[in-house]
Design a protein around this motif. Sequence first.
Motif, mmCIF file in Angstrom:
data_model
loop_
_atom_site.group_PDB
_atom_site.id
_atom_site.type_symbol
_atom_site.label_atom_id
_atom_site.label_comp_id
_atom_site.label_asym_id
_atom_site.label_seq_id
_atom_site.Cartn_x
_atom_site.Cartn_y
_atom_site.Cartn_z
ATOM 1 N N UNK A 34 0.807 -1.225 0.000
ATOM 2 C CA UNK A 34 0.000 0.000 0.000
ATOM 3 C C UNK A 34 0.838 1.273 0.000
ATOM 4 N N UNK A 35 2.160 1.126 -0.082
ATOM 5 C CA UNK A 35 3.045 2.291 -0.124
ATOM 6 C C UNK A 35 3.548 2.737 1.227
ATOM 7 N N UNK A 36 3.122 2.059 2.294
ATOM 8 C CA UNK A 36 3.593 2.439 3.623
ATOM 9 C C UNK A 36 5.012 1.907 3.842
ATOM 10 N N UNK A 37 5.818 2.612 4.641
ATOM 11 C CA UNK A 37 7.214 2.203 4.835
ATOM 12 C C UNK A 37 7.315 0.900 5.630
ATOM 13 N N UNK A 38 8.275 0.079 5.262
ATOM 14 C CA UNK A 38 8.574 -1.139 6.017
ATOM 15 C C UNK A 38 9.624 -0.778 7.063
ATOM 16 N N UNK A 57 18.977 -2.060 9.621
ATOM 17 C CA UNK A 57 17.538 -2.098 9.380
ATOM 18 C C UNK A 57 17.027 -0.728 8.948
ATOM 19 N N UNK A 58 15.865 -0.729 8.305
ATOM 20 C CA UNK A 58 15.259 0.528 7.851
ATOM 21 C C UNK A 58 14.753 1.329 9.048
ATOM 22 N N UNK A 59 14.722 2.641 8.886
ATOM 23 C CA UNK A 59 14.269 3.522 9.953
ATOM 24 C C UNK A 59 12.747 3.694 9.899
ATOM 25 N N UNK A 60 12.227 4.664 10.633
ATOM 26 C CA UNK A 60 10.782 4.888 10.702
ATOM 27 C C UNK A 60 10.174 5.310 9.370
ATOM 28 N N UNK A 61 10.988 5.853 8.472
ATOM 29 C CA UNK A 61 10.475 6.248 7.159
ATOM 30 C C UNK A 61 10.709 5.164 6.100
ATOM 31 N N UNK A 62 11.207 3.995 6.512
ATOM 32 C CA UNK A 62 11.441 2.895 5.588
ATOM 33 C C UNK A 62 12.701 3.037 4.772
ATOM 34 N N UNK A 63 13.637 3.872 5.211
ATOM 35 C CA UNK A 63 14.866 4.141 4.459
ATOM 36 C C UNK A 63 16.086 3.647 5.217
ATOM 37 N N UNK A 64 17.123 3.323 4.469
ATOM 38 C CA UNK A 64 18.419 2.980 5.031
ATOM 39 C C UNK A 64 19.479 3.534 4.101
ATOM 40 N N UNK A 65 20.457 4.260 4.639
ATOM 41 C CA UNK A 65 21.511 4.856 3.826
ATOM 42 C C UNK A 65 22.682 3.891 3.683
ATOM 43 N N UNK A 66 23.344 3.987 2.519
ATOM 44 C CA UNK A 66 24.460 3.111 2.191
ATOM 45 C C UNK A 66 25.406 3.869 1.268
ATOM 46 N N UNK A 67 26.705 3.651 1.442
ATOM 47 C CA UNK A 67 27.706 4.296 0.587
ATOM 48 C C UNK A 67 28.522 3.208 -0.113
ATOM 49 N N UNK A 68 28.306 3.010 -1.431
ATOM 50 C CA UNK A 68 29.133 2.038 -2.151
ATOM 51 C C UNK A 68 30.545 2.595 -2.340
ATOM 52 N N UNK A 69 31.538 1.836 -1.923
ATOM 53 C CA UNK A 69 32.915 2.325 -1.989
ATOM 54 C C UNK A 69 33.693 1.740 -3.161
ATOM 55 N N UNK A 70 33.162 0.676 -3.771
ATOM 56 C CA UNK A 70 33.838 0.033 -4.894
ATOM 57 C C UNK A 70 33.049 0.274 -6.177
ATOM 58 N N UNK A 71 33.744 0.208 -7.300
ATOM 59 C CA UNK A 71 33.098 0.324 -8.601
ATOM 60 C C UNK A 71 32.575 -1.053 -8.998
ATOM 61 N N UNK A 72 31.321 -1.105 -9.480
ATOM 62 C CA UNK A 72 30.770 -2.374 -9.937
ATOM 63 C C UNK A 72 29.283 -2.490 -9.682
ATOM 64 N N UNK A 73 28.780 -3.713 -9.859
ATOM 65 C CA UNK A 73 27.349 -3.993 -9.697
ATOM 66 C C UNK A 73 27.085 -4.544 -8.301
ATOM 67 N N UNK A 74 26.170 -3.923 -7.606
ATOM 68 C CA UNK A 74 25.750 -4.341 -6.279
ATOM 69 C C UNK A 74 24.347 -4.934 -6.379
ATOM 70 N N UNK A 75 23.954 -5.681 -5.353
ATOM 71 C CA UNK A 75 22.583 -6.148 -5.262
ATOM 72 C C UNK A 75 22.108 -5.879 -3.843
ATOM 73 N N UNK A 76 21.093 -5.047 -3.727
ATOM 74 C CA UNK A 76 20.511 -4.702 -2.437
ATOM 75 C C UNK A 76 19.336 -5.646 -2.208
ATOM 76 N N UNK A 77 19.212 -6.190 -1.011
ATOM 77 C CA UNK A 77 18.138 -7.139 -0.777
ATOM 78 C C UNK A 77 17.655 -7.180 0.652
#
Length: 119
Positions: A34-38, A57-77
Amino acid sequence: MLTIAALFVVQWIEPEPSHTEAGSNVVVEARDADGSPLVGLPIEVRWPDGRVESIGATDASGNREFVPTEVGAYRVGAQLEGVELRAPLYANRPFARLWYALLCVPIGLGLLWRLVKRR
């Protein structure tokens, strides 16, 4: 049966931006059908070299920050009630702005000088 139920109830996870530069901040957003944050959903990242790391874990707004430090393809899950949520993330080399500055500033100053000389 669980797979069929997952087709009708869509939860999603999305890194924003999905194409970024290495060293830039990425916000991973997790939402329910329904679009509500997990809230409190553990997020993990598969790095380009294959290792898997939990970034918290995600915060109250359903967000989590991340900084990729290497060049390439990541998979977030994440995993929610037996359903795996996955999203791709691509990190490119940082853009070399210094070379463009060294090229464009003298050109701009030359054009400005030419306009001033005409007046």
